[in-house]
Scaffold this motif. Structure first.
Motif, mmCIF file in Angstrom:
data_model
loop_
_atom_site.group_PDB
_atom_site.id
_atom_site.type_symbol
_atom_site.label_atom_id
_atom_site.label_comp_id
_atom_site.label_asym_id
_atom_site.label_seq_id
_atom_site.Cartn_x
_atom_site.Cartn_y
_atom_site.Cartn_z
ATOM 1 N N SER A 170 0.853 -1.179 0.000
ATOM 2 C CA SER A 170 0.000 0.000 0.000
ATOM 3 C C SER A 170 0.902 1.247 0.000
ATOM 4 O O SER A 170 1.969 1.244 0.617
ATOM 5 N N TYR A 171 0.477 2.292 -0.691
ATOM 6 C CA TYR A 171 1.317 3.489 -0.853
ATOM 7 C C TYR A 171 0.541 4.727 -0.418
ATOM 8 O O TYR A 171 -0.603 4.927 -0.830
ATOM 9 N N ASP A 172 1.194 5.542 0.408
ATOM 10 C CA ASP A 172 0.576 6.786 0.864
ATOM 11 C C ASP A 172 1.419 7.955 0.349
ATOM 12 O O ASP A 172 2.468 8.276 0.915
ATOM 13 N N ALA A 175 2.870 10.859 2.524
ATOM 14 C CA ALA A 175 4.053 10.692 3.375
ATOM 15 C C ALA A 175 5.339 10.575 2.556
ATOM 16 O O ALA A 175 6.430 10.530 3.124
ATOM 17 N N CYS A 176 5.220 10.521 1.244
ATOM 18 C CA CYS A 176 6.390 10.243 0.393
ATOM 19 C C CYS A 176 7.209 11.503 0.147
ATOM 20 O O CYS A 176 6.667 12.591 -0.038
ATOM 21 N N VAL A 177 8.567 11.370 0.139
ATOM 22 C CA VAL A 177 9.446 12.522 -0.092
ATOM 23 C C VAL A 177 10.238 12.366 -1.390
ATOM 24 O O VAL A 177 11.197 13.093 -1.630
ATOM 25 N N ASP A 178 9.863 11.390 -2.216
ATOM 26 C CA ASP A 178 10.511 11.224 -3.524
ATOM 27 C C ASP A 178 12.004 10.914 -3.410
ATOM 28 O O ASP A 178 12.790 11.320 -4.251
ATOM 29 N N CYS A 179 12.407 10.195 -2.351
ATOM 30 C CA CYS A 179 13.832 9.869 -2.218
ATOM 31 C C CYS A 179 14.210 8.708 -3.147
ATOM 32 O O CYS A 179 15.373 8.507 -3.454
ATOM 33 N N ARG A 180 13.238 7.921 -3.542
ATOM 34 C CA ARG A 180 13.382 6.801 -4.499
ATOM 35 C C ARG A 180 14.210 5.634 -3.969
ATOM 36 O O ARG A 180 14.708 4.809 -4.731
ATOM 37 N N MET A 181 14.356 5.576 -2.659
ATOM 38 C CA MET A 181 15.030 4.433 -2.047
ATOM 39 C C MET A 181 14.264 3.146 -2.377
ATOM 40 O O MET A 181 14.855 2.097 -2.613
ATOM 41 N N CYS A 182 12.939 3.232 -2.407
ATOM 42 C CA CYS A 182 12.115 2.051 -2.672
ATOM 43 C C CYS A 182 12.454 1.445 -4.037
ATOM 44 O O CYS A 182 12.612 0.233 -4.166
ATOM 45 N N ARG A 183 12.599 2.300 -5.036
ATOM 46 C CA ARG A 183 12.925 1.780 -6.367
ATOM 47 C C ARG A 183 14.321 1.165 -6.366
ATOM 48 O O ARG A 183 14.569 0.140 -7.002
ATOM 49 N N ARG A 192 8.078 2.372 -10.257
ATOM 50 C CA ARG A 192 8.528 3.302 -11.291
ATOM 51 C C ARG A 192 8.145 4.728 -10.901
ATOM 52 O O ARG A 192 7.093 4.946 -10.293
ATOM 53 N N PHE A 193 9.000 5.690 -11.240
ATOM 54 C CA PHE A 193 8.694 7.109 -10.989
ATOM 55 C C PHE A 193 8.603 7.840 -12.314
ATOM 56 O O PHE A 193 9.367 7.579 -13.235
ATOM 57 N N GLU A 194 7.653 8.776 -12.366
ATOM 58 C CA GLU A 194 7.539 9.638 -13.548
ATOM 59 C C GLU A 194 7.329 11.065 -13.057
ATOM 60 O O GLU A 194 6.525 11.288 -12.140
ATOM 61 N N ARG A 201 5.052 11.070 -9.827
ATOM 62 C CA ARG A 201 4.110 9.973 -9.653
ATOM 63 C C ARG A 201 4.848 8.651 -9.442
ATOM 64 O O ARG A 201 5.762 8.314 -10.191
ATOM 65 N N LEU A 202 4.440 7.916 -8.397
ATOM 66 C CA LEU A 202 4.972 6.565 -8.161
ATOM 67 C C LEU A 202 3.925 5.557 -8.621
ATOM 68 O O LEU A 202 2.736 5.699 -8.314
ATOM 69 N N THR A 203 4.364 4.553 -9.366
ATOM 70 C CA THR A 203 3.481 3.454 -9.758
ATOM 71 C C THR A 203 4.126 2.146 -9.309
ATOM 72 O O THR A 203 5.296 1.901 -9.593
ATOM 73 N N TYR A 218 12.922 -0.008 3.967
ATOM 74 C CA TYR A 218 13.883 1.083 3.766
ATOM 75 C C TYR A 218 13.232 2.440 3.556
ATOM 76 O O TYR A 218 13.925 3.451 3.527
ATOM 77 N N CYS A 219 11.929 2.488 3.380
ATOM 78 C CA CYS A 219 11.254 3.780 3.196
ATOM 79 C C CYS A 219 11.406 4.602 4.479
ATOM 80 O O CYS A 219 10.987 4.170 5.546
ATOM 81 N N PRO A 220 12.017 5.781 4.399
ATOM 82 C CA PRO A 220 12.297 6.522 5.642
ATOM 83 C C PRO A 220 11.065 7.140 6.274
ATOM 84 O O PRO A 220 11.120 7.596 7.412
ATOM 85 N N THR A 221 9.953 7.186 5.554
ATOM 86 C CA THR A 221 8.784 7.902 6.085
ATOM 87 C C THR A 221 7.567 7.013 6.316
ATOM 88 O O THR A 221 6.523 7.504 6.748
ATOM 89 N N GLY A 222 7.669 5.745 5.983
ATOM 90 C CA GLY A 222 6.506 4.862 6.150
ATOM 91 C C GLY A 222 5.455 5.044 5.069
ATOM 92 O O GLY A 222 4.299 4.664 5.250
ATOM 93 N N ALA A 223 5.860 5.609 3.914
ATOM 94 C CA ALA A 223 4.885 5.820 2.831
ATOM 95 C C ALA A 223 4.454 4.494 2.200
ATOM 96 O O ALA A 223 3.368 4.405 1.632
ATOM 97 N N LEU A 224 5.312 3.487 2.275
ATOM 98 C CA LEU A 224 4.963 2.173 1.728
ATOM 99 C C LEU A 224 4.786 1.194 2.880
ATOM 100 O O LEU A 224 5.583 1.178 3.821
ATOM 101 N N SER A 225 3.743 0.384 2.809
ATOM 102 C CA SER A 225 3.543 -0.602 3.866
ATOM 103 C C SER A 225 2.989 -1.898 3.283
ATOM 104 O O SER A 225 2.338 -1.898 2.235
HETATM 105 S S1 SF4 Z 1 11.259 5.165 -0.189
HETATM 106 FE FE1 SF4 Z 1 9.336 5.962 0.677
HETATM 107 S S2 SF4 Z 1 9.636 8.180 0.762
HETATM 108 FE FE2 SF4 Z 1 11.224 7.386 -0.576
HETATM 109 S S3 SF4 Z 1 10.325 7.569 -2.650
HETATM 110 FE FE3 SF4 Z 1 9.851 5.505 -1.913
HETATM 111 S S4 SF4 Z 1 7.830 5.681 -0.970
HETATM 112 FE FE4 SF4 Z 1 8.631 7.761 -1.193
#
Ligand code: SF4
Ligand code: SF4
Length: 300
Positions: A170-172, A175-183, A192-194, A201-203, A218-225
């Motif tokens: 699930s993605y919120d 809470a996301c800061v676009d750090c792209r650690m998840c990718r 994927r980011f666009e 936009r994250l897909t 690894y998401c620093p903000t808990g945007a992905l769970s």
């Molecule tokens: S790791 Fe978390 S905060 Fe960083 S881009 Fe991905 S979802 Fe957003």
């Protein structure tokens, strides 16, 4: 519990499995659907067969290795023409973590028509029963020459939900800061980011996700769970609708007006515990204005 039992004129609907080179994770879960009463396919009026010639439904596991390809296609061709084909697990659906391997020639849809996808790595037994239920519905509709229902409602009828297991992510975006650690950590290439006009936009594609949970870890903000939701089976024609998506909006830099992604409060809290007003100001500045404000030297 309502269970719709399907039988042919000559007995139960016959399921035939083809392993195209899988790690056996999905095959172990399929074994559960014949060995454990709660998840037994017999409750759907189905039974496994050892003969491709008898197959009403073909269940395919694995990423289709080049080594197995010709034998797989030969076996598949032996099944009756009106069979329904189910891709079990992300490997036959998208290639999963093996999609770029030199030894793989998938996804399976490149070589034969797929009717139902059951993503997951591996899909849990409830998901398998739901996917087989969807295949039965397609089979019934074909027999009656109807269009099969797009959202089969039998998903909720099988097994129990009261034990923890990994399911869809699930993605919120808030809470996301676009750090792209998840990718960066996603070995399955499911994220994927666009860059759009209004934000980034994250897909996340459920048909590639292997439920490893690393993006969440690894998401620093808990945007992905990670959720326990296993309801991911779908008609293969709907594959590209199986996504999790959100947009992180741009905001103007308070220094120069350039469009930026402001630093999320969760990140400031993680870094400084109790950010002071000076730090609060930094979160809405672009990197160049931040440098100016901090050390009085502009970015080159
Ligand atoms: S790791 Fe978390 S905060 Fe960083 S881009 Fe991905 S979802 Fe957003
Ligand atoms: S859980 Fe996250 S890191 Fe793992 S495969 Fe799915 S999207 Fe990628």
């Amino acid at each position: 519990m309502h269970i719709e039992v399907e039988e042919t004129a000559v007995g139960p609907v016959r399921l035939f499995r083809i392993n195209t080179g899988s790690c056996n994770g999905c095959d172990v879960e399929l074994a559960v659907t014949s060995a454990v009463t709660e998840f037994d396919v017999e409750q759907l009026g189905c039974r496994y067969t050892e003969s491709a010639h008898e197959a009403d439904i073909v269940l395919i596991t694995g990423p289709l290795t080049i080594r197995a390809r010709d034998e797989v296609l030969r076996l598949y061709a032996q099944a009756p023409r009106d069979k329904v084909t189910v891709a079990v697990g992300v490997c036959p659906v998208s290639g999963g973590v093996f999609r770029d391997s030199y030894a793989v020639d998938g996804p399976i849809e490149r070589h034969l028509p797929v009717d139902v996808n059951i993503p997951g790595c591996p899909p849990r037994p409830q998901a398998l029963l739901a996917g087989i239920g969807a295949a039965l519905e397609i089979r019934r509709a074909r027999r009656d020459r109807e269009e099969p229902a797009r959202n089969p409602d039998h998903r909720k009828h099988h097994g129990t939900d009261n034990f923890p297991a990994r399911g869809r992510m699930s993605y919120d975006a808030k809470a996301c800061v676009d750090c792209r650690m998840c990718r960066h950590v996603c070995a399955a290439g499911a994220i994927r980011f666009e860059a759009g006009d209004g934000g980034v936009r994250l897909t996340l594609w459920h048909n590639s996700c292997v439920f490893c949970g690393l993006c969440s870890h690894y998401c620093p903000t808990g945007a992905l769970s990670v959720t326990g939701d296993w309801r991911l089976d779908h008609r293969a024609a709907d594959a590209f609708t199986q996504i999790e998506r959100g947009e992180v909006p741009y905001a103007p830099c308070t220094g120069c007006g350039e469009a930026i992604i402001p630093t999320a409060p969760q990140l400031l809290h993680a870094a400084f515990r109790r950010p002071n007003p000076e730090i609060e100001k930094l979160k809405n500045l672009c990197p160049a204005c931040r440098q100016l404000m901090s050390i009085g030297v502009p970015r080159r």
